[in-house]
Write an enzyme that holds these catalytic residues in place. Structure first.
Site, PDB file in Angstrom:
ATOM      1  N   LYS A 286       0.833  -1.199   0.000  1.00 31.50           N
ATOM      2  CA  LYS A 286       0.000   0.000   0.000  1.00 31.50           C
ATOM      3  C   LYS A 286       0.870   1.253   0.000  1.00 31.50           C
ATOM      4  CE  LYS A 286      -3.722  -2.014   2.858  1.00 31.50           C
ATOM      5  NZ  LYS A 286      -4.855  -1.835   1.946  1.00 31.50           N
ATOM      6  N   ARG A 360     -10.479 -11.364   1.657  1.00 33.76           N
ATOM      7  CA  ARG A 360     -11.416 -12.336   1.076  1.00 33.76           C
ATOM      8  C   ARG A 360     -10.849 -13.756   1.120  1.00 33.76           C
ATOM      9  NH1 ARG A 360     -11.389  -9.008  -4.404  1.00 33.76           N
ATOM     10  NH2 ARG A 360     -11.250  -7.439  -2.764  1.00 33.76           N
TER      11      ARG A 360
END
Length: 506
Positions: A286, A360
């Site tokens: 990130k 996920r």
């Protein structure tokens, strides 16, 4: 310290409250009838005439009583009749902030028919008492910094609800008010628990430490808990959890807590919360700006643990299986790489094309864990995507489902809780973007429809069971306080999950 809650008039010998709180409507300010006391009323109406206080929602005006009343201060809170539980919650929050300003630790709410009769008739005494209590207590629970000089959070020692003379009947039934206020206090304290977990720094809240907090919770309520370490996870084939956690020196944990409030029932809620205790993005790193907020990437875990706490405290007659896949997503020489193919607990294979789409993957193993332990309905809660913020901002939680009936129940529960949920589409075409040439599916596609695709990836592992995914990417952590929600961790979805699972009719 829990806040003492009392309903009705003070008994002989009881000390006066520090502050008196009265909800007020604008029409009262325009009239001449007595509100509290002639001199105080005059001062309040003068404020209204100057435009300083208009009795609008969330407006509060505090005044010293200068000996005219037993309480040292009086707090007027603007209210619009017909605002329902949402309005009452906001009014309670506005009152709490005004009480904090004058450091009033014992408050008495004077409840009047002019402000409340319409709403009490519409939603009932119990729901009204719950909403006001939630608003008051949630607004006071903010993030506490870790400093050399320890700071104490401002708390109310006591809250009293008293009805004006002549305001009587079933709308002000003391037993219903007490029951609603007590439930509101339990829910508020459970949200506060979730907030405190979310606000813990990443060097404190590792996967192992999150498991420790879960064990403490289970021990307190005498619940069965499994904490699955990396070796047992490997034996059980939890390839998704292990892959995401392998880049960190802090190994992953799969946490499973069993709540058996209805042992005769075969129905079991599976509540699965994303527990990424810090998310760097892994190899797909990130940007550094704002990365410190990734301590909140376990907000879903905090929500399901907070909901479990409330269910246990309220002794709700329901079965729930709380599952938290906990891991740190870190870049290292051991970290999972784009292009790797992993075998999930379900046996399906996943091509990892973006290591920052890690939530996920661990949630997929979380769903399989819940299913293998008997869950019959599934709800997962996760700070899953930035895409949901593009669509809904900080204003609502996004939802994806494979079952319209369960989705309807979730939406009704969120309305009762005052937590906005917006259903996102789950078009079959979205799954085309998750097709892989190297595995059964890949963990990310194009950015378009990203919130739906992320949810549908998780739903792929629901094995046909009714399932709802709640993406709290924009609601679990706030940049600025609003209403009863503070800056930082919000504990969002705790109350919605309790409303959902407790079986209250829509």
């Amino acid at each position: 310290m829990a806040t003492s809650i009392r309903i009705g008039n003070r008994q002989a010998g009881e000390s006066a409250p520090d502050a008196l709180v009265r909800f007020i409507i604008e029409e009262e300010l325009k009239g001449s009838a007595e509100i509290i006391h002639a001199q105080i009323d005059g001062q309040l109406r003068a404020c209204h005439a100057k435009g300083l206080f208009q009795a609008k929602p969330e407006q509060a005006e505090g005044m010293p009583t200068l000996g005219l009343l037993e309480a040292a201060h009086v707090v007027f809170v603007g209210y619009v009749p017909g605002s329902g539980a949402e309005g009452l919650r906001h009014a309670g929050a506005a009152a709490a902030k005004a009480l904090k300003k004058v450091r009033a630790v014992h408050a008495e709410f004077l409840l009047t028919s002019s402000a409340l009769e319409q709403d009490l008739g519409a939603i009932g005494a119990e729901a009204a008492a719950q909403a006001i209590t939630e608003g008051v207590l949630l607004a006071l629970h903010d993030r506490q910094p870790l400093k050399k000089e320890e700071q104490e959070r401002f708390q109310l020692s006591g809250v009293s609800y008293r009805f004006e003379d002549g305001f009587d009947g079933p709308l002000v039934d003391s037993e219903l008010w007490k029951r609603g206020a007590d439930k509101g206090q339990v829910l508020a304290s459970s949200v506060a628990y979730a907030r405190d977990l979310t606000n813990l720094p990443g060097n404190d809240l590792t996967p192992e430490r999150l498991a420790f907090h879960a064990e403490e919770l289970a021990l307190h309520y005498e619940l069965e808990i499994e904490v699955i370490d990396e070796w047992t996870a490997a034996e059980q084939g939890m390839g998704g959890l292990l892959a995401i956690g392998q880049g960190s020196v802090n190994p992953p944990r799969m946490i499973v807590i069993h709540y058996k409030g209805a042992p005769e029932s075969s129905e079991v809620w599976g509540l699965i919360g994303k527990g990424i205790t810090f998310d760097t993005g892994g190899i797909s790193l990130k940007k550094s700006a704002g990365m410190e907020e990734m301590i909140s990437d376990m907000g879903g875990a905090a929500s399901v643990l907070g909901a479990l706490r409330a269910l246990a405290e309220l002794k709700v007659e329901v079965n729930a299986l709380v599952v938290v896949p906990a891991a740190e997503n870190m870049p290292s020489d051991r970290a999972i790489k784009p292009g790797d193919v992993i075998r999930m607990m379900s046996g399906h294979t996943v091509e990892v094309v973006n290591t920052d789409a890690e939530g996920r993957i661990v949630l997929a193993d979380g769903l399989t864990t819940a299913i293998r332990r008997g869950a019959t309905k599934l709800v997962d809660v996760a700070t899953l995507t930035g895409a949901v913020m593009v669509t809904l901002g900080y204003e609502a939680t996004g939802a994806v489902t494979n079952n319209d009936s369960l989705m309807t129940d979730v939406l009704h529960a969120s309305e009762r809780a005052g937590e906005r949920v917006w259903q996102l589409p789950a078009y079959p075409e979205f799954m085309k973007g998750l097709r892989s040439e190297a595995a059964d599916l890949k963990n990310s596609g194009t950015q378009y429809g990203g919130a739906s695709k992320g949810g549908m990836f998780i739903g792929y592992f629901a094995e046909g069971l009714p399932w709802v995914h709640l993406d709290i990417g924009g609601t679990a952590w706030l940049e600025a306080s609003r209403g009863w929600e503070p800056k930082g961790g919000t504990g969002v979805m705790v109350r919605t999950l309790v409303e959902l699972t407790s079986g209250r009719p829509s």
